[in-house]
Design a protein around this motif. Structure first.
Motif, mmCIF file in Angstrom:
data_model
loop_
_atom_site.group_PDB
_atom_site.id
_atom_site.type_symbol
_atom_site.label_atom_id
_atom_site.label_comp_id
_atom_site.label_asym_id
_atom_site.label_seq_id
_atom_site.Cartn_x
_atom_site.Cartn_y
_atom_site.Cartn_z
ATOM 1 N N GLU A 236 41.792 -29.990 41.705
ATOM 2 C CA GLU A 236 41.511 -30.525 43.038
ATOM 3 C C GLU A 236 42.793 -30.943 43.764
ATOM 4 O OE1 GLU A 236 37.022 -32.340 42.311
ATOM 5 O OE2 GLU A 236 38.710 -33.688 42.189
ATOM 6 N N ARG A 237 42.680 -30.994 45.084
ATOM 7 C CA ARG A 237 43.700 -31.562 45.966
ATOM 8 C C ARG A 237 45.110 -30.973 45.782
ATOM 9 N NH1 ARG A 237 41.680 -35.697 48.911
ATOM 10 N NH2 ARG A 237 39.554 -36.175 48.354
ATOM 11 N N ASP A 292 42.565 -38.678 42.227
ATOM 12 C CA ASP A 292 43.006 -38.170 43.535
ATOM 13 C C ASP A 292 44.506 -38.415 43.697
ATOM 14 O OD1 ASP A 292 40.466 -37.411 44.078
ATOM 15 O OD2 ASP A 292 40.175 -38.732 45.798
ATOM 16 N N GLU A 341 41.245 -44.092 47.171
ATOM 17 C CA GLU A 341 41.598 -42.739 46.724
ATOM 18 C C GLU A 341 41.823 -41.835 47.920
ATOM 19 O OE1 GLU A 341 38.389 -41.296 44.251
ATOM 20 O OE2 GLU A 341 37.095 -40.985 45.968
ATOM 21 N N GLY A 361 32.724 -40.820 45.360
ATOM 22 C CA GLY A 361 32.454 -39.415 45.023
ATOM 23 C C GLY A 361 32.469 -38.548 46.265
ATOM 24 N N GLN A 401 36.365 -37.232 54.365
ATOM 25 C CA GLN A 401 37.300 -37.946 53.480
ATOM 26 C C GLN A 401 38.706 -37.374 53.667
ATOM 27 O OE1 GLN A 401 36.891 -37.122 49.283
ATOM 28 N NE2 GLN A 401 37.418 -39.224 48.720
#
Ligand code: GAL
Length: 476
Positions: A236-237, A292, A341, A361, A401
């Motif tokens: 992720e990210r 994160d 996060e 989440g 987000q």
């Protein structure tokens, strides 16, 4: 009185600032007063003109700075959003209610996440309203937060949890993000919705609006169950920065297992912005859990990893090595016990800023802006940066987000705030919420003070249903 009249700077001379006391020639003349006022107005106008038009030494041509105020004004207009929420539906049958008692009514966020609700379709409009960069017309160059956004091949952009690198050599923007174009499923009954690792996508653009798919620059692994990028793990990210010393493009990303217990960062490297990237390894930064995360390259070439740690209760900022492939031992804990996060870090006029989300989440929550004089902290919390829309928009970061904040080179103090509107019922259909972010004015409700100083500037993210970048955004 006579004395005052004598020293009043009115005269037949052309300057209102003439120090010579010629007032005695026409004492008390109305004509002179008018002349003085107009001279003064003229003088002020001249000064103003001088400040807005200056000589650009590098380019040798006239450059009008007034573009700083005028073109961004539209972006900073407060746009209200009045939508009427459909009444909540009661899905429970009366016998269940009798057995277990009444349940709390669904919140707007419950409805937003429920793919069968009207609210859900409001926030995830179908392909009929898609942004199509190959089509000209009125919508050209306009951003529509939350609408489907197609690439130049006509496919929905797959670059979630992403970030943008500006490549000076090719004068091109590269957008890297998670390719989530696979089926959404739950690995366990109570596990988070997930998609197998497909890889990191890369898109290129000159104008930040029409994006060309450059393919998957780091692929998931289909067969090796021990590999970090094995499909049932988590990537992720991803974020990419360029190392001027080694001439390499370096990618950092969140690496995890299905249950998010590995809590590590991964590093990959490439000779080219468009990959392929070679995956190097994963680690627990400074021995801590890391979920994160983002990376930030400073003006002096130093780069940092910023990650949520200690079970997301705080953030850590760690200095990378000179080649950006590893961490040094220098690390500071920041925003301790704040439970933040999705960090997105940026800098303006020597001050570091960060937007974060709460930890819920895939469900949206309230963003906070933070500021610091050193990236290693201390960081102070300024408050919720979201402006406009309506209350529920502002409390949910416009139902999205944070993931990245991109500076606009020609408009100092103006940025693009990039966020994900996650769709956990169909993650591949998660949307992008890009909005103008501005730094300016004094923060109205700083949540923390250090003896009232420094007075941080306000960070504002302005809601717009439809917006475009003003002319001059790319003049570096
Ligand atoms: C969020 C996080 C996302 C993803 C998601 C999984 O908190 O920001 O990147 O990890 O949880 O539920």
């Amino acid at each position: 009185m006579a004395e005052i009249a004598r020293s009043t700077p009115t005269s037949s001379s052309s300057s209102p600032l003439n120090p010579h006391p010629t007032a005695r020639i026409f004492p008390g003349s109305r004509c002179n007063l008018v002349f003085a006022v107009w001279s003064f107005v003229g003088f002020v106008l001249l000064i103003h003109l001088y400040t807005v038009v200056t000589h650009d030494k590098n380019k040798g041509d006239i450059y009008v700075h007034s573009s700083r105020v005028a073109p961004t004004r539209e972006l900073e207009e407060v746009e209200e959003e009045n939508f009427r929420l459909p009444p909540p539906r009661s899905k429970r049958n009366p016998r269940a209610v009798k057995r277990r008692g009444p349940r709390r009514p669904p919140t707007v966020i419950d409805e937003f996440l429920d793919e069968s609700s009207e609210i859900h379709s409001l926030f995830f409009p179908d392909q009929r309203t898609a942004v199509v960069p190959t089509q000209g017309g009125n919508d050209s160059m306009h951003f529509y937060p939350g609408r489907l956004w197609l690439d130049t091949d006509g496919n929905p952009i797959q670059a979630h949890g992403g970030g943008i690198l500006y490549d000076k050599a090719t004068e091109t923007y590269y957008w890297y993000g998670e390719n989530k174009d696979g089926p959404t499923y739950q690995a366990h009954k109570n596990g988070a919705a997930r998609v197998d690792i497909i890889g990191v996508s890369c898109y290129s653009s000159k104008d930040l609006w029409a994006w060309t798919n450059e393919g998957i620059v780091l692929s998931g692994d289909e067969s090796n169950v021990t590999h970090d990028l094995y499909k049932s793990n988590v990537l992720e990210r991803p974020k990419v920065i360029y190392n001027d010393k080694t001439s390499k493009y370096v990618m950092w990303m969140h690496i995890d297992d299905t249950n998010y217990t590995k809590a590590s960062v991964g590093v990959a490297v490439s000779d080219s912005a468009t990959g392929p990237f070679t995956y190097l390894y994963s680690m627990r930064p400074h021995g801590f859990d890391s979920r994160d995360m983002t990376i930030f390259k400073d003006d002096d070439g130093k780069a940092y990893l910023i990650y949520s740690s200690e079970e997301n209760s705080e953030l850590h900022v760690g200095l990378l090595t000179d080649n950006y492939l590893d961490l040094t031992r220098e690390m500071k804990r920041v925003l301790v016990k704040k439970h933040r996060e999705a960090p997105a870090v940026f800098k303006y006029e020597g001050t570091y800023y960060m937007i974060t989300s709460g930890c819920s989440g895939w469900a949206p929550n309230k963003a906070l802006a933070h500021a610091a004089l050193s990236i290693m902290g201390p960081w102070e919390t300024l408050g919720n940066p979201c402006v406009g829309g309506n209350r529920i928009f502002r409390l949910t970061t416009f139902f999205s987000q944070s993931t990245f904040v991109l500076p606009l080179p020609g408009l100092p103090g103006s940025f693009i705030f990039m966020a994900d509107r996650w769709n956990p019922s169909e993650l591949r259909d998660s949307r992008y919420v890009w909005l103008p972010l501005a730094i300016g004015g004094v923060a109205d409700e700083p949540l923390e003070y250090s003896f009232g100083f420094p007075l941080w500037s306000r960070v504002s993210i302005y809601w717009h249903r439809r917006w475009r970048l003003p002319d001059g955004w790319s003049n570096a």
